[in-house]
Design an enzyme around this catalytic site. Structure first.
Site, short mmCIF file in Angstrom:
data_model
loop_
_atom_site.label_atom_id
_atom_site.label_comp_id
_atom_site.label_asym_id
_atom_site.label_seq_id
_atom_site.Cartn_x
_atom_site.Cartn_y
_atom_site.Cartn_z
N GLY A 12 0.77 -1.16 0.09
CA GLY A 12 0.32 -0.08 0.11
C GLY A 12 0.86 1.20 0.07
CB VAL A 63 -1.85 -7.33 0.45
CG1 VAL A 63 -0.70 -6.65 -0.19
CG2 VAL A 63 -2.95 -6.45 1.18
CB SER A 141 -5.56 2.22 13.37
OG SER A 141 -6.27 3.41 14.01
CE1 TYR A 154 -8.68 1.24 9.11
CE2 TYR A 154 -8.84 2.13 11.32
CZ TYR A 154 -8.04 2.02 10.01
OH TYR A 154 -6.99 2.54 9.90
CE LYS A 158 -5.73 -0.62 10.17
NZ LYS A 158 -4.55 -0.94 9.33
CB ILE A 187 -1.84 10.02 9.76
CG1 ILE A 187 -1.34 9.21 10.72
CG2 ILE A 187 -0.62 10.55 8.66
CD1 ILE A 187 -0.34 10.00 11.71
P1 NAP Z 1 -4.50 5.50 1.82
O1 NAP Z 1 -3.79 6.98 1.63
O2 NAP Z 1 -5.87 5.16 1.61
O3 NAP Z 1 -3.48 4.55 1.25
C1 NAP Z 1 -3.70 3.41 1.35
C2 NAP Z 1 -2.82 2.29 0.41
O4 NAP Z 1 -3.15 1.04 0.25
C3 NAP Z 1 -3.08 2.95 -1.05
O5 NAP Z 1 -1.85 2.76 -1.61
C4 NAP Z 1 -3.79 1.85 -1.44
O6 NAP Z 1 -3.95 1.77 -2.99
C5 NAP Z 1 -3.26 0.69 -0.90
N1 NAP Z 1 -4.13 -0.58 -0.79
C6 NAP Z 1 -5.59 -0.61 -0.14
N2 NAP Z 1 -6.04 -1.95 -0.59
C7 NAP Z 1 -5.11 -2.66 -1.04
C8 NAP Z 1 -4.69 -4.04 -1.28
N3 NAP Z 1 -5.98 -4.83 -1.03
N4 NAP Z 1 -3.52 -4.47 -1.68
C9 NAP Z 1 -2.83 -3.80 -2.08
N5 NAP Z 1 -2.88 -2.43 -1.74
C10 NAP Z 1 -3.94 -2.07 -1.04
O7 NAP Z 1 -4.51 5.19 3.61
P2 NAP Z 1 -3.27 5.72 4.67
O8 NAP Z 1 -3.98 6.64 5.52
O9 NAP Z 1 -1.80 6.01 3.93
O10 NAP Z 1 -3.08 4.30 5.61
C11 NAP Z 1 -1.98 3.60 5.50
C12 NAP Z 1 -2.20 2.57 6.63
O11 NAP Z 1 -2.14 3.25 7.88
C13 NAP Z 1 -3.49 1.61 6.52
O12 NAP Z 1 -3.30 0.40 7.07
C14 NAP Z 1 -4.43 2.48 7.64
O13 NAP Z 1 -5.38 1.72 8.12
C15 NAP Z 1 -3.37 2.87 8.47
N6 NAP Z 1 -3.83 3.96 9.45
C16 NAP Z 1 -4.09 5.36 8.65
C17 NAP Z 1 -4.51 6.34 9.57
C18 NAP Z 1 -4.55 7.63 9.14
O14 NAP Z 1 -5.06 8.55 9.98
N7 NAP Z 1 -4.47 8.01 7.97
C19 NAP Z 1 -4.64 6.17 10.92
C20 NAP Z 1 -4.03 4.81 11.59
C21 NAP Z 1 -3.93 4.02 10.55
P3 NAP Z 1 -5.11 1.21 -3.93
O15 NAP Z 1 -6.34 1.66 -3.30
O16 NAP Z 1 -4.84 1.79 -5.24
O17 NAP Z 1 -4.69 -0.32 -4.19
#
Ligand code: NAP
Length: 246
Positions: A12, A63, A141, A154, A158, A187
């Protein structure tokens, strides 16, 4: 540089936190497998990394499908002959209150966020065991620790990552492989950009450091955990949230 000669798979990593981790590890010397489901985005992300002088190869795959998770490892081995670091970062959300949440909402989030983690970890384990060195970093998370209305799927996924990671840490520790969790708070990425203003304001009031996090805040920690300096740290959950979960 701390990660010189290392090979890292970051799932991702076409944008957001994953891209920041890929770039930070790359700037510290690692060669990177960049991944998401979107071929075009992946090509763009790999190109951006190469412009920074980072060796990067893009692999588009989902994945949550075991055969596709294996492609990440095959690409790393084919390109660089080894694999040292796995960051399970790919994640999605399908938020709805419990009574409105469908089985599909539940399954999709568990499949990508939890099963995806299992698939990729299993895929890299053999190679890391052979090397007697490895770093597995799983992105959870604070929601997995605190719970949150509208995020039962979610939060469950997590929280599951925490138990999974601690087990992997115990199973693979004797092979000099560490497994740790990073639990970000709020984030600024695609995932959070559509939250309503009143929700954002309420969250902001609960963050002692008084700002939302940047992907770089998470990437800095991930690169440290991947380094040799973190060799005696395993099975831990590191919260990066400006104090939100306190
Ligand atoms: P994001 O901007 O939506 O990025 C998610 C990434 O995962 C993208 O590259 C997406 O690309 C890819 N992805 C989604 N489903 C996939 C799959 N089945 N196989 C391969 N790639 C996949 O989200 P983010 O905020 O950067 O989040 C990254 C991680 O941090 C996640 O696990 C999220 O739960 C965690 N997180 C985020 C926050 C926050 O506040 N942003 C807080 C806590 C935890 P495609 O959709 O094009 O495949």
């Amino acid at each position: 540089m701390p990660l010189d000669g290392m090979v890292a798979i970051v799932t991702g990593s076409s944008r957001g936190i994953g891209y920041a981790i890929a770039k930070q590890m790359g700037l510290q010397g690692a060669r990177i497998i960049v991944n998401s489901r979107n071929e075009v985005q992946i090509r763009k992300a790999a190109e951006e990394l190469r412009k920074e002088g980072i060796e990067a190869r893009g692999v588009s795959c989902d994945v949550h499908i075991p055969e596709q998770a294996n492609l990440l490892v095959e690409a790393a081995l084919e390109e660089w002959g080894t694999i040292n670091i796995l960051v399970n970062n790919a994640g999605i959300n399908r938020d709805k209150l419990l009574l409105r949440m469908t089985e599909e909402d539940w399954d999709q989030v568990i499949d990508v966020n939890l099963k995806g983690n299992f698939n990729c970890t299993k895929a890299v384990a053999r190679s890391m065991m052979k090397n007697r060195w490895g770093r597995i970093i799983n992105v959870s998370s604070v929601i997995g620790i605190m719970g949150n209305p509208g995020q039962a799927n979610y939060a469950a996924a997590k929280a599951g990552i925490v138990g999974f990671t601690k087990t992997v840490a115990k199973e693979l520790g004797s092979k000099n492989i560490t497994a740790n969790v990073i639990a970000p708070g709020f984030i600024k990425t695609e995932m959070t950009k559509n939250l309503k203003d009143n929700v954002k304001e309420e969250l902001m009031n609960r963050i002692p450091l008084g700002r939302f996090g940047e992907s770089q805040d998470v990437a800095n920690l991930a690169a440290f955990i991947a380094s040799e300096e973190a060799s005696y740290i395993t099975g831990q959950v590191f919260v990066v949230d400006g104090g939100l979960a306190l």
